[in-house]
Scaffold this active site. Structure first.
Site, short mmCIF file in Angstrom:
data_model
loop_
_atom_site.label_atom_id
_atom_site.label_comp_id
_atom_site.label_asym_id
_atom_site.label_seq_id
_atom_site.Cartn_x
_atom_site.Cartn_y
_atom_site.Cartn_z
CE LYS A 192 -4.08 -2.17 2.00
NZ LYS A 192 -5.33 -2.12 3.06
CG ASP A 194 -8.34 0.16 3.29
OD1 ASP A 194 -9.10 -0.68 2.91
OD2 ASP A 194 -6.97 -0.12 3.34
P1 NDP Z 1 0.00 -3.70 10.47
O1 NDP Z 1 0.94 -5.21 10.46
O2 NDP Z 1 0.30 -2.46 9.77
O3 NDP Z 1 -0.21 -3.35 12.03
C1 NDP Z 1 -0.33 -4.22 13.13
C2 NDP Z 1 -0.82 -3.68 14.39
O4 NDP Z 1 -1.24 -4.74 15.36
C3 NDP Z 1 0.48 -2.95 15.01
O5 NDP Z 1 -0.24 -1.65 15.59
C4 NDP Z 1 0.95 -3.86 15.92
O6 NDP Z 1 1.54 -3.28 16.97
C5 NDP Z 1 -0.15 -4.53 16.29
N1 NDP Z 1 0.04 -6.01 16.85
C6 NDP Z 1 0.64 -6.93 16.14
N2 NDP Z 1 0.71 -8.03 16.89
C7 NDP Z 1 0.07 -7.50 18.21
C8 NDP Z 1 0.01 -8.48 19.28
N3 NDP Z 1 0.42 -9.70 19.57
N4 NDP Z 1 -0.45 -7.65 20.46
C9 NDP Z 1 -0.73 -6.34 20.12
N5 NDP Z 1 -0.75 -5.70 19.23
C10 NDP Z 1 -0.18 -6.30 18.13
O7 NDP Z 1 -1.50 -4.44 10.02
P2 NDP Z 1 -2.70 -3.51 9.65
O8 NDP Z 1 -2.79 -2.33 10.35
O9 NDP Z 1 -2.73 -3.49 7.99
O10 NDP Z 1 -3.92 -4.54 10.12
C11 NDP Z 1 -4.39 -4.45 11.26
C12 NDP Z 1 -5.63 -5.49 11.53
O11 NDP Z 1 -6.80 -4.86 10.43
C13 NDP Z 1 -5.56 -6.64 10.92
O12 NDP Z 1 -6.19 -7.73 11.62
C14 NDP Z 1 -6.21 -6.83 9.55
O13 NDP Z 1 -6.62 -7.98 9.00
C15 NDP Z 1 -7.23 -5.67 9.49
N6 NDP Z 1 -7.57 -5.25 8.51
C16 NDP Z 1 -9.11 -5.01 8.01
C17 NDP Z 1 -9.43 -4.35 7.00
C18 NDP Z 1 -10.77 -4.65 6.68
O14 NDP Z 1 -11.45 -4.37 5.37
N7 NDP Z 1 -11.79 -5.14 7.19
C19 NDP Z 1 -8.52 -3.60 5.84
C20 NDP Z 1 -7.36 -3.55 6.52
C21 NDP Z 1 -6.80 -4.24 7.74
P3 NDP Z 1 3.22 -2.91 16.94
O15 NDP Z 1 3.23 -1.52 16.44
O16 NDP Z 1 3.60 -2.74 18.46
O17 NDP Z 1 3.90 -3.91 16.32
#
Ligand code: NDP
Length: 270
Positions: free
Chosen positions: A66, A103
């Protein structure tokens, strides 16, 4: 020649876009083909350039492309600029490509559809990744009275909060008090675990929304919220449908019927 669309990403096999857009096209009588394009690491610009040079009309973009898509597009909508990420691309002719981000708007439209508390509401967003970046600014403009952000890695929350005025950064696991709406924008449910939030705070909210979606509408987070007695919960399926609806409208100038799509793809969610 039939208009061609695709989704760029890695992986792309799991994506729903090649199912959603042909359905919209069929219902609205639009003639188009929709494929999947696996992008090898570091090859986004070359892959996208080849697709558009060969007459491709538009594309969706998923993880991890993206930001690369945002850099690739010659023109960006204000939503793509704000998010720093593109999930929808449209050929404008003359080799120019427009980048949009649907989104965040898909998320906000889903909250409206579900009647989630926004006007005057206290809202907590968990997560500071790509998805959180796409929704935070839009949430702030929905008339909420307080917007708080928390993330496992504090520095990412601080950095994201700087881009939207009036956002309070709460250290991981330290959220307290009452929130009307709690949004899980972390990928914790993908791993089958819960974000770091006390049961007291989650159980006290009126509406819990998980951006992750599942076949049956339940995620680790929504199930836990229901167990704690939260009155309304939702997964991100409506957001998924709505970001596609908005993308299709950008490409074809016709808006698919969201309620029909929800009924068709997940009868229990409509
Ligand atoms: P990213 O990889 O960009 O970000 C992940 C986020 O989750 C970060 O804030 C990360 O924290 C946090 N995280 C990861 N693992 C853990 C954990 N074990 N405990 C707590 N926090 C955690 O992912 P996205 O932002 O792209 O996606 C996030 C969610 O949104 C996903 O579940 C995805 O499926 C969903 N999504 C849904 C969409 C829809 O259309 N419904 C569209 C886009 C996304 P840290 O910064 O500390 O690593």
């Amino acid at each position: 020649m039939t208009d061609r669309y695709t989704i760029f990403g890695n992986p792309v096999a799991h994506s729903m876009s090649p199912v959603l857009h042909p359905y919209f096209a069929k219902v609205l009588g639009e003639d188009l083909e929709y494929g999947r394009t696996l992008v090898e690491p570091g090859a986004f610009a070359a892959t996208a350039a080849a697709f558009f040079a060969s007459g491709g009309c538009g594309a969706n973009v998923t993880v991890p492309c993206k930001v690369d898509a945002c850099n690739f597009c010659q023109e960006l909508t204000p939503y793509a600029k704000e998010a720093g990420a593109v999930n929808t691309m449209k050929a404008l002719g003359d080799g120019q490509v427009l980048g949009d981000n649907t989104d965040g708007r898909g998320f906000i439209e889903d909250l409206h559809r579900l009647g989630a508390p926004l006007q005057g509401a206290r809202v907590l967003v968990m997560g500071a990744g790509g998805a959180a970046r796409g929704i935070l600014g839009l949430l702030a403009r929905e008339g909420v009275s307080h917007l708080a952000l928390t993330n496992r890695s504090a520095e990412r929350a601080v950095e994201l909060a700087r881009t939207v005025s009036g956002v309070e950064v709460v250290p991981d696991g330290k959220a307290s008090g009452h929130y009307d709406l709690i949004v899980n924008a972390t990928s914790s449910s993908l791993l089958g675990i819960l974000p770091n939030l006390s049961d007291q705070v989650l159980g006290d909210c009126a509406f819990a929304y998980d951006l992750m979606y599942s076949k049956d509408g339940n995620t680790t987070f929504t199930r836990h919220a229901e167990d704690l007695g939260v009155g309304q919960v939702a997964d991100g399926y409506g957001m998924l449908i709505l970001q596609a609806v908005l993308g299709f409208e950008l490409w074809r100038g016709k808006r698919p019927d969201t309620a029909d799509a929800l009924r068709h793809f997940r009868p229990d969610a409509g």
